[in-house]
Design an enzyme around this catalytic site. Structure first.
Site, PDB file in Angstrom:
ATOM      1  N   ARG A 183      12.168  -9.136   3.362  1.00 26.65           N
ATOM      2  CA  ARG A 183      12.122  -7.349   3.733  1.00 26.65           C
ATOM      3  C   ARG A 183      12.994  -6.799   4.999  1.00 26.65           C
ATOM      4  O   ARG A 183      13.573  -7.387   5.465  1.00 26.65           O
ATOM      5  CB  ARG A 183      10.477  -7.241   4.369  1.00 26.65           C
ATOM      6  CG  ARG A 183      10.575  -5.593   4.463  1.00 26.65           C
ATOM      7  CD  ARG A 183       8.750  -4.931   4.649  1.00 26.65           C
ATOM      8  NE  ARG A 183       8.455  -5.260   5.513  1.00 26.65           N
ATOM      9  CZ  ARG A 183       7.119  -5.106   5.964  1.00 26.65           C
ATOM     10  NH1 ARG A 183       6.581  -3.851   5.126  1.00 26.65           N
ATOM     11  NH2 ARG A 183       6.384  -5.132   7.180  1.00 26.65           N
ATOM     12  N   ARG A 237      12.326  -6.177  10.225  1.00 21.92           N
ATOM     13  CA  ARG A 237      11.650  -6.288  10.998  1.00 21.92           C
ATOM     14  C   ARG A 237      10.813  -6.541  12.060  1.00 21.92           C
ATOM     15  O   ARG A 237      10.601  -7.989  11.541  1.00 21.92           O
ATOM     16  CB  ARG A 237       9.995  -5.018  10.788  1.00 21.92           C
ATOM     17  CG  ARG A 237      10.455  -4.077  10.533  1.00 21.92           C
ATOM     18  CD  ARG A 237       9.160  -2.860  10.020  1.00 21.92           C
ATOM     19  NE  ARG A 237       7.648  -3.825  10.214  1.00 21.92           N
ATOM     20  CZ  ARG A 237       6.407  -3.361  10.202  1.00 21.92           C
ATOM     21  NH1 ARG A 237       6.540  -2.194   9.265  1.00 21.92           N
ATOM     22  NH2 ARG A 237       4.657  -3.503  10.202  1.00 21.92           N
ATOM     23  N   LYS A 293       0.931  -1.134   0.086  1.00 21.13           N
ATOM     24  CA  LYS A 293       0.072  -0.059   0.192  1.00 21.13           C
ATOM     25  C   LYS A 293       0.765   1.236   0.116  1.00 21.13           C
ATOM     26  O   LYS A 293       0.762   1.755  -0.815  1.00 21.13           O
ATOM     27  CB  LYS A 293      -0.997  -0.008   1.399  1.00 21.13           C
ATOM     28  CG  LYS A 293      -1.756  -0.098   1.533  1.00 21.13           C
ATOM     29  CD  LYS A 293      -2.527  -0.516   2.372  1.00 21.13           C
ATOM     30  CE  LYS A 293      -1.987  -0.885   3.911  1.00 21.13           C
ATOM     31  NZ  LYS A 293      -2.205  -0.269   5.067  1.00 21.13           N
ATOM     32  N   ARG A 312      -9.738   1.832  10.295  1.00 21.10           N
ATOM     33  CA  ARG A 312      -9.654   0.165  10.642  1.00 21.10           C
ATOM     34  C   ARG A 312     -10.503  -0.265  11.189  1.00 21.10           C
ATOM     35  O   ARG A 312     -10.919  -1.591  11.464  1.00 21.10           O
ATOM     36  CB  ARG A 312      -8.272   0.389  10.779  1.00 21.10           C
ATOM     37  CG  ARG A 312      -7.509   0.149  10.593  1.00 21.10           C
ATOM     38  CD  ARG A 312      -6.263  -0.198  11.081  1.00 21.10           C
ATOM     39  NE  ARG A 312      -4.866   0.245   9.988  1.00 21.10           N
ATOM     40  CZ  ARG A 312      -3.599   0.193  10.771  1.00 21.10           C
ATOM     41  NH1 ARG A 312      -3.091  -1.013  11.505  1.00 21.10           N
ATOM     42  NH2 ARG A 312      -2.457   0.519  10.114  1.00 21.10           N
ATOM     43  N   ARG A 316      -0.626 -11.206  12.225  1.00 18.24           N
ATOM     44  CA  ARG A 316      -0.782 -10.222  11.823  1.00 18.24           C
ATOM     45  C   ARG A 316      -1.985  -9.915  10.627  1.00 18.24           C
ATOM     46  O   ARG A 316      -2.966  -9.422  10.672  1.00 18.24           O
ATOM     47  CB  ARG A 316       0.862  -8.913  11.431  1.00 18.24           C
ATOM     48  CG  ARG A 316       1.195  -8.541  12.561  1.00 18.24           C
ATOM     49  CD  ARG A 316       2.556  -7.912  12.003  1.00 18.24           C
ATOM     50  NE  ARG A 316       2.220  -6.973  11.196  1.00 18.24           N
ATOM     51  CZ  ARG A 316       3.253  -6.455   9.644  1.00 18.24           C
ATOM     52  NH1 ARG A 316       4.563  -6.858   9.984  1.00 18.24           N
ATOM     53  NH2 ARG A 316       2.949  -5.730   9.350  1.00 18.24           N
TER      54      ARG A 316
END
Ligand code: ADP
Length: 235
Positions: A126, A159, A18, A92, A170
């Site tokens: 990532r 991360r 996004k 959200r 998640r």
């Protein structure tokens, strides 16, 4: 003649790209990017009263209470005025979606859909530069020197929440939270779902939809003349 730019909302699970797609829309069509997470992080870094309160929740990966966020999002939208804008990370939940209805009339809701296994695969590679938030991906956007940030030469990190088990949690939390929001926009005939395995594939489809829905000349006539500091949140 249209008197204002487009008002778009972009939704998608963590790791769906996004942020990358919003960046492309911002660069190419001069849209203002209103990202709820960025606004909160700015407050947290500046130790504002809102930031201090929000940090209690973000630290644990919990959603910040609506009461803390609604005002700052409303102000950011107000400051974007009649320019093109793209909202990311808000709403959200349905309460937030209803609040947004009172603040602005959305023109389109772009819903990115990427299979979970493709997201898991992508997040495995990532790396982030924590101080700046710059994101790299060993497969697609590799750093010039492996493991180091292109700008500062500092070490890149994974991360903590990109570990496979945490990513799965998640993703399932995202589905639970967002399914009612997706239903809310589907009922209003605003939802446009774009499906693919990677944001590089999704971007041309997003762009085609944007241009088809809003018209190229209309998009270009609303380029912002200066950068807005949406984050200071002073109306
Ligand atoms: P992520 O997509 O990984 O959750 P974000 O940068 O969008 O990352 O958000 C970071 C944190 O900010 C979230 O974990 C949550 O605590 C808070 N946050 C962001 N958007 C919202 C929102 N719309 N409502 C409540 N909390 C939010």
């Amino acid at each position: 003649m249209r008197l204002r730019g487009f008002r778009a909302l972009i939704m998608g699970p963590p790791g769906s790209g996004k942020g990358h797609i919003s960046e492309k829309i911002v660069k190419k069509y001069g849209a203002v990017h209103i990202a709820a997470g960025d606004i909160l992080r700015k407050h947290i870094n500046e130790h504002t009263p809102l930031g201090k309160e929000a940090e209690k929740y973000t630290r644990k990966g919990l959603l910040v209470p609506d009461a803390l966020l609604l005002g700052v999002i409303g102000t950011a939208i107000y400051k974007a005025g009649n320019r093109n804008w793209i909202l990311d990370g808000f709403p959200r939940n349905v309460t937030q979606a209803k609040h947004l209805e009172n603040v602005a009339h959305l023109d389109m809701v772009i819903n990115l859909q990427i299979p979970d296994e493709a997201i898991m695969e992508m997040l495995k590679f990532r790396l982030v530069h924590v101080p700046s938030g710059r994101v790299y991906n060993m497969g697609v956007k590799a750093p010039l020197v492996p493991g180091l940030d292109d700008v500062t030469g500092e070490r890149l990190e994974r991360r903590a929440d990109d570990r496979p088990k945490v990513v799965m949690a998640r993703l399932s939390a995202f589905d639970k939270q967002m399914n009612p929001v997706i239903g809310f926009y589907r009922k209003q005939h605003l939802l446009h779902t774009i499906t693919g395995r990677h944001h590089q594939i999704l971007w041309p489809m997003v762009e085609r939809y944007l241009v088809k829905r809003w018209g190229l000349s209309a998009i270009r006539s609303f380029r912002p003349k200066r950068n807005l500091d949406l984050l200071t949140c002073k109306p």
